[in-house]
Design an enzyme around this catalytic site. Structure first.
Site, PDB file in Angstrom:
ATOM      1  N   PHE A  15       0.823  -1.214   0.000  1.00  0.00           N
ATOM      2  CA  PHE A  15       0.000   0.000   0.000  1.00  0.00           C
ATOM      3  C   PHE A  15       0.854   1.261   0.000  1.00  0.00           C
ATOM      4  CE2 PHE A  15      -2.591   2.909   2.880  1.00  0.00           C
ATOM      5  CZ  PHE A  15      -3.366   3.400   1.847  1.00  0.00           C
ATOM      6  N   VAL A  36      10.281  -6.894  -4.255  1.00  0.00           N
ATOM      7  CA  VAL A  36       9.018  -7.612  -4.116  1.00  0.00           C
ATOM      8  C   VAL A  36       9.313  -9.056  -3.720  1.00  0.00           C
ATOM      9  CG1 VAL A  36       7.817  -6.147  -5.789  1.00  0.00           C
ATOM     10  CG2 VAL A  36       8.970  -8.236  -6.563  1.00  0.00           C
ATOM     11  N   ARG A  37       8.312  -9.727  -3.172  1.00  0.00           N
ATOM     12  CA  ARG A  37       8.497 -11.132  -2.809  1.00  0.00           C
ATOM     13  C   ARG A  37       8.566 -11.995  -4.059  1.00  0.00           C
ATOM     14  NH1 ARG A  37       4.609 -13.413   1.681  1.00  0.00           N
ATOM     15  NH2 ARG A  37       5.869 -11.942   2.859  1.00  0.00           N
ATOM     16  N   CYS A  71       9.894  -0.288   3.719  1.00  0.00           N
ATOM     17  CA  CYS A  71       8.462  -0.281   4.017  1.00  0.00           C
ATOM     18  C   CYS A  71       7.934  -1.662   4.390  1.00  0.00           C
ATOM     19  CB  CYS A  71       7.667   0.228   2.815  1.00  0.00           C
ATOM     20  SG  CYS A  71       8.006   1.927   2.322  1.00  0.00           S
ATOM     21  N   ALA A  72       8.566  -2.720   3.883  1.00  0.00           N
ATOM     22  CA  ALA A  72       8.055  -4.073   4.083  1.00  0.00           C
ATOM     23  C   ALA A  72       8.109  -4.455   5.560  1.00  0.00           C
ATOM     24  CB  ALA A  72       8.867  -5.067   3.259  1.00  0.00           C
ATOM     25  N   ALA A  73       7.091  -5.178   6.001  1.00  0.00           N
ATOM     26  CA  ALA A  73       7.038  -5.613   7.397  1.00  0.00           C
ATOM     27  C   ALA A  73       5.992  -6.706   7.543  1.00  0.00           C
ATOM     28  CB  ALA A  73       6.689  -4.446   8.318  1.00  0.00           C
ATOM     29  N   SER A 117       6.070   2.518  13.342  1.00  0.00           N
ATOM     30  CA  SER A 117       4.639   2.656  13.614  1.00  0.00           C
ATOM     31  C   SER A 117       4.425   3.462  14.877  1.00  0.00           C
ATOM     32  CB  SER A 117       4.004   1.269  13.780  1.00  0.00           C
ATOM     33  OG  SER A 117       2.675   1.376  14.273  1.00  0.00           O
ATOM     34  N   TYR A 143       3.513  -6.601  17.607  1.00  0.00           N
ATOM     35  CA  TYR A 143       3.886  -5.811  16.426  1.00  0.00           C
ATOM     36  C   TYR A 143       4.620  -4.537  16.844  1.00  0.00           C
ATOM     37  CZ  TYR A 143       3.326  -2.686  12.422  1.00  0.00           C
ATOM     38  OH  TYR A 143       3.553  -1.790  11.403  1.00  0.00           O
ATOM     39  N   GLY A 192     -25.364   4.562   3.154  1.00  0.00           N
ATOM     40  CA  GLY A 192     -26.395   5.566   3.384  1.00  0.00           C
ATOM     41  C   GLY A 192     -27.302   5.244   4.547  1.00  0.00           C
TER      42      GLY A 192
END
Length: 326
Positions: A15, A36-37, A71-73, A117, A143, A192
């Site tokens: 994200f 990337v993985r 950023c990865a975690a 975080s 975490y 709504g």
């Protein structure tokens, strides 16, 4: 004319990581390399390293790199096959981060930007002042503890090697493709139907994904960012009722919020065993982001209203869902 800098971004499919890459690619002074993985297409600037842990071999991924944006975690996995044990969080968030940092320093990386975080500070500021960088830290879950341990380890690596470290602790990050609780609120707002949140006047800090990505990129070059810790937000704290009102306005609907006392929500949380969930819903979590603004002369490019509008617009358009990476 400044020379081109090579920047490595982990969590490139995530994200936040994907937004950082998008903004980097718009600037000619950077060449962004994405980690990337699994790589699904051929691209010399997209590198697959598999799982990130103490044994990951970074090798070619770090060639020419001057700045790493990590950023990865590992985050909470709802209904996952693997338990959210401290050992699992440490494997990725601590051991994986330390392994990357040591290899980065050995490869000549000058600056390591770590996405931590706000959970390092704690879970709530109800009946207390907003969190700051100077607070006594009090993570409440595995975490948050793993992120704190990673921060401590990075500072040690910095002391030993001279590699600069920048630590960023964001609160809730929202934007197109957001998941978890914020996406649940989008779904509620889109219906709504009357909602019982009109009396919830708590205060929550948030940060729009394009704002936090802009700040991260600011930290690549700014000399004052070296070896600093920052708390970053949009700068306007909203209540749950205010968030839903803005969402419904963006959806073109009337707010339709009716008041139910907060005490009833807390009672329901105690009876159902969901007290922590209710606390996050009705409690405060505010941060003071003045250091980021004053020290780096940074202002978020988008207001909260603009961020929520763009998030709703993407939701209505059926945007691709991306994984949250911190």
């Amino acid at each position: 004319m400044p020379s081109t800098q090579y920047v490595l971004v982990t969590g490139g499919n995530g994200f936040l990581g994907s937004e950082v890459l998008c903004q980097l690619k718009e600037q000619t002074s950077y060449v962004a390399r994405s980690i990337v993985r699994e790589r699904h297409f051929a691209d010399e600037n997209v590198v697959s390293v598999g799982n990130i842990d103490a044994y990951t071999i970074w090798g070619r991924a770090l060639e020419q790199i001057s700045t790493v944006i990590h950023c990865a975690a590992r985050v909470h996995i709802m209904n996952g096959a693997v338990s959210d044990s401290l050992a699992e969080f440490r494997r990725v968030n601590v051991d994986g981060t330390m392994n990357l940092a040591r290899q980065a320093a050995a490869s000549g990386v000058k600056r390591f930007i770590f996405l931590s975080s706000i959970k390092v500070n704690g879970e709530s500021t109800t009946r207390s002042k907003p969190f700051t960088e100077q607070d006594v830290l009090a993570p409440q879950d595995f975490y948050g503890l793993s992120k704190l341990e990673a921060e401590d380890g990075l500072r040690l690596v910095s002391t030993e090697t001279g590699m600069e470290v920048v630590i960023i602790r964001p609160p809730l990050v929202y934007g197109p493709g957001v998941k978890a609780n914020f996406r649940s609120l989008l779904k509620l707002a889109s219906t709504g139907f009357p909602l019982p949140f009109g009396a919830i006047h708590n205060r929550r800090s948030m940060v729009y994904v394009e704002n936090i990505a802009d700040f991260i990129i600011k930290c690549i070059d700014h000399p004052a960012a070296a070896n600093q810790t920052f708390l970053v937000s949009d700068g306007e704290d909203l209540s749950l009722a205010s968030v839903l009102r803005q969402m419904r306005m963006a959806f073109g609907r009337s707010p339709r919020l009716f008041p139910v006392p907060v005490s009833l929500f807390r009672l329901a949380g105690s009876v159902t065993g969901k007290r922590a969930v209710v606390d996050r819903l009705v409690g405060d979590l505010q941060i003071d982001s003045s250091k980021a603004r004053s020290l780096l002369d940074w202002q978020p490019p988008f207001t909260v209203e603009e961020g929520i509008h763009k998030t709703v617009e993407a939701y209505e358009g059926g945007e691709a869902k991306r994984d949250t990476v911190f």
